[in-house]
Design a protein around this motif. Structure first.
Motif, PDB file in Angstrom:
ATOM      1  N   LYS A  56      -1.873   1.066  14.655  1.00 38.87           N
ATOM      2  CA  LYS A  56      -3.274   0.984  14.243  1.00 38.87           C
ATOM      3  C   LYS A  56      -3.277   0.504  12.798  1.00 38.87           C
ATOM      4  N   PHE A  57      -4.293  -0.261  12.431  1.00 42.17           N
ATOM      5  CA  PHE A  57      -4.347  -0.889  11.134  1.00 42.17           C
ATOM      6  C   PHE A  57      -5.535  -0.371  10.329  1.00 42.17           C
ATOM      7  N   PRO A  58      -5.273   0.298   9.198  1.00 48.69           N
ATOM      8  CA  PRO A  58      -6.381   0.737   8.346  1.00 48.69           C
ATOM      9  C   PRO A  58      -6.992  -0.458   7.620  1.00 48.69           C
ATOM     10  N   ILE A  59      -8.304  -0.534   7.658  1.00 51.28           N
ATOM     11  CA  ILE A  59      -9.061  -1.583   6.980  1.00 51.28           C
ATOM     12  C   ILE A  59      -9.770  -0.901   5.812  1.00 51.28           C
ATOM     13  N   THR A  60      -9.392  -1.277   4.581  1.00 48.19           N
ATOM     14  CA  THR A  60      -9.892  -0.580   3.401  1.00 48.19           C
ATOM     15  C   THR A  60     -10.557  -1.555   2.426  1.00 48.19           C
ATOM     16  N   GLU A  61     -11.097  -0.998   1.363  1.00 50.60           N
ATOM     17  CA  GLU A  61     -11.733  -1.783   0.298  1.00 50.60           C
ATOM     18  C   GLU A  61     -12.732  -2.791   0.856  1.00 50.60           C
ATOM     19  N   ILE A  62     -13.496  -2.359   1.844  1.00 45.63           N
ATOM     20  CA  ILE A  62     -14.474  -3.239   2.495  1.00 45.63           C
ATOM     21  C   ILE A  62     -15.645  -3.506   1.543  1.00 45.63           C
ATOM     22  N   LYS A  63     -15.979  -4.782   1.417  1.00 47.06           N
ATOM     23  CA  LYS A  63     -17.139  -5.198   0.626  1.00 47.06           C
ATOM     24  C   LYS A  63     -17.940  -6.169   1.472  1.00 47.06           C
ATOM     25  N   ILE A  64     -19.220  -5.912   1.587  1.00 44.64           N
ATOM     26  CA  ILE A  64     -20.099  -6.720   2.434  1.00 44.64           C
ATOM     27  C   ILE A  64     -21.239  -7.284   1.599  1.00 44.64           C
ATOM     28  N   GLU A  65     -21.470  -8.569   1.749  1.00 43.31           N
ATOM     29  CA  GLU A  65     -22.680  -9.206   1.241  1.00 43.31           C
ATOM     30  C   GLU A  65     -23.358  -9.778   2.481  1.00 43.31           C
ATOM     31  N   ASN A  66     -24.422  -9.127   2.929  1.00 43.60           N
ATOM     32  CA  ASN A  66     -25.048  -9.453   4.215  1.00 43.60           C
ATOM     33  C   ASN A  66     -25.231 -10.959   4.407  1.00 43.60           C
ATOM     34  N   ASN A  67     -24.734 -11.411   5.565  1.00 47.01           N
ATOM     35  CA  ASN A  67     -24.884 -12.797   6.011  1.00 47.01           C
ATOM     36  C   ASN A  67     -24.217 -13.826   5.099  1.00 47.01           C
ATOM     37  N   ARG A  68     -23.337 -13.360   4.185  1.00 47.15           N
ATOM     38  CA  ARG A  68     -22.678 -14.296   3.257  1.00 47.15           C
ATOM     39  C   ARG A  68     -21.178 -14.091   3.146  1.00 47.15           C
ATOM     40  N   GLU A  69     -20.741 -12.814   3.006  1.00 56.02           N
ATOM     41  CA  GLU A  69     -19.325 -12.584   2.749  1.00 56.02           C
ATOM     42  C   GLU A  69     -18.891 -11.195   3.202  1.00 56.02           C
ATOM     43  N   ILE A  70     -17.667 -11.145   3.735  1.00 54.02           N
ATOM     44  CA  ILE A  70     -17.027  -9.900   4.148  1.00 54.02           C
ATOM     45  C   ILE A  70     -15.620  -9.942   3.560  1.00 54.02           C
ATOM     46  N   SER A  71     -15.235  -8.905   2.845  1.00 55.74           N
ATOM     47  CA  SER A  71     -13.857  -8.861   2.362  1.00 55.74           C
ATOM     48  C   SER A  71     -13.291  -7.478   2.641  1.00 55.74           C
ATOM     49  N   PHE A  72     -11.959  -7.442   2.814  1.00 52.38           N
ATOM     50  CA  PHE A  72     -11.283  -6.180   3.087  1.00 52.38           C
ATOM     51  C   PHE A  72      -9.787  -6.331   2.850  1.00 52.38           C
ATOM     52  N   VAL A  73      -9.112  -5.193   2.850  1.00 53.58           N
ATOM     53  CA  VAL A  73      -7.665  -5.148   2.714  1.00 53.58           C
ATOM     54  C   VAL A  73      -7.098  -4.515   3.974  1.00 53.58           C
ATOM     55  N   TRP A  74      -6.093  -5.158   4.566  1.00 52.78           N
ATOM     56  CA  TRP A  74      -5.355  -4.522   5.665  1.00 52.78           C
ATOM     57  C   TRP A  74      -3.859  -4.630   5.438  1.00 52.78           C
ATOM     58  N   ASP A  75      -3.511  -5.342   4.406  1.00 51.74           N
ATOM     59  CA  ASP A  75      -2.139  -5.461   3.921  1.00 51.74           C
ATOM     60  C   ASP A  75      -2.250  -5.190   2.422  1.00 51.74           C
ATOM     61  N   PRO A  76      -1.571  -4.160   1.910  1.00 47.25           N
ATOM     62  CA  PRO A  76      -1.760  -3.787   0.497  1.00 47.25           C
ATOM     63  C   PRO A  76      -1.517  -4.919  -0.498  1.00 47.25           C
ATOM     64  N   GLU A  77      -0.837  -5.982  -0.080  1.00 44.63           N
ATOM     65  CA  GLU A  77      -0.560  -7.099  -0.978  1.00 44.63           C
ATOM     66  C   GLU A  77      -1.621  -8.193  -0.929  1.00 44.63           C
ATOM     67  N   THR A  78      -2.569  -8.110   0.003  1.00 50.92           N
ATOM     68  CA  THR A  78      -3.507  -9.214   0.186  1.00 50.92           C
ATOM     69  C   THR A  78      -4.952  -8.732   0.302  1.00 50.92           C
ATOM     70  N   VAL A  79      -5.858  -9.666   0.087  1.00 46.69           N
ATOM     71  CA  VAL A  79      -7.285  -9.450   0.324  1.00 46.69           C
ATOM     72  C   VAL A  79      -7.750 -10.536   1.287  1.00 46.69           C
ATOM     73  N   VAL A  80      -8.474 -10.128   2.316  1.00 48.32           N
ATOM     74  CA  VAL A  80      -9.077 -11.065   3.265  1.00 48.32           C
ATOM     75  C   VAL A  80     -10.525 -11.274   2.847  1.00 48.32           C
ATOM     76  N   LYS A  81     -10.925 -12.547   2.747  1.00 55.84           N
ATOM     77  CA  LYS A  81     -12.316 -12.857   2.444  1.00 55.84           C
ATOM     78  C   LYS A  81     -12.828 -13.818   3.508  1.00 55.84           C
ATOM     79  N   ILE A  82     -13.904 -13.411   4.175  1.00 56.08           N
ATOM     80  CA  ILE A  82     -14.551 -14.248   5.182  1.00 56.08           C
ATOM     81  C   ILE A  82     -15.908 -14.649   4.610  1.00 56.08           C
TER      82      ILE A  82
END
Length: 146
Positions: A56-82
């Motif tokens: 199972k993968f913990p998804i942390t440091e979630i930041k949401i900007e509605n309808n514009r951007e989603i970011s999170f950490v699932w690997d302590p070395e990286t940040v995912v930004k959508i």
């Protein structure tokens, strides 16, 4: 030098529908994950499970900007930004960027694999949101440990 993994696709749906397809676990479990402990929300942690992995993968440091951007950490070395961009034809350009790893041979392999993984995420999301097709169903059964 930091490595990054990138992918992008245009989805023929309104930005609001694409955003909901990412943050809502009822939708995301139709094309990406098999389980989620909750909706993606700023400041909230969730746990994701994929059908092809036992972990199972913990998804942390979630930041949401509605309808514009989603970011999170699932690997302590990286940040995912959508990021989501509404286009003139009311479709949505979706870009995924995951970065932060130091340049070395192992991390270069990671960058290539994750770029392919994010491209798969986007293709599966497009198929599901536009046509209701679940491309991921059974696609990675060969990876399960038996």
């Amino acid at each position: 030098m930091r490595l990054e993994s990138k992918a992008a696709i245009q989805i023929q749906k309104a930005v609001e529908e694409v955003f909901e397809g990412i943050v809502n676990p009822d939708k995301m479990t139709k094309y990406f994950i098999s389980e989620s402990s909750g909706r993606l929300q700023t400041g909230k942690d969730v746990i994701w499970k994929f059908p092809e992995f036992d972990e199972k993968f913990p998804i942390t440091e979630i930041k949401i900007e509605n309808n514009r951007e989603i970011s999170f950490v699932w690997d302590p070395e990286t940040v995912v930004k959508i990021t989501l961009e509404k286009l003139s034809d009311n479709s949505t350009l979706v870009k995924v960027n995951e970065n932060g790893k130091e340049f070395n041979e192992d991390n270069l392999k990671w960058a290539l694999e994750n770029s392919a993984g994010w491209a798969n995420f986007l293709a599966c999301m497009k198929a599901y949101l536009e046509y209701g097709i679940q491309l991921r169903k059974g696609a990675f059964d060969f990876m399960r440990k038996t």
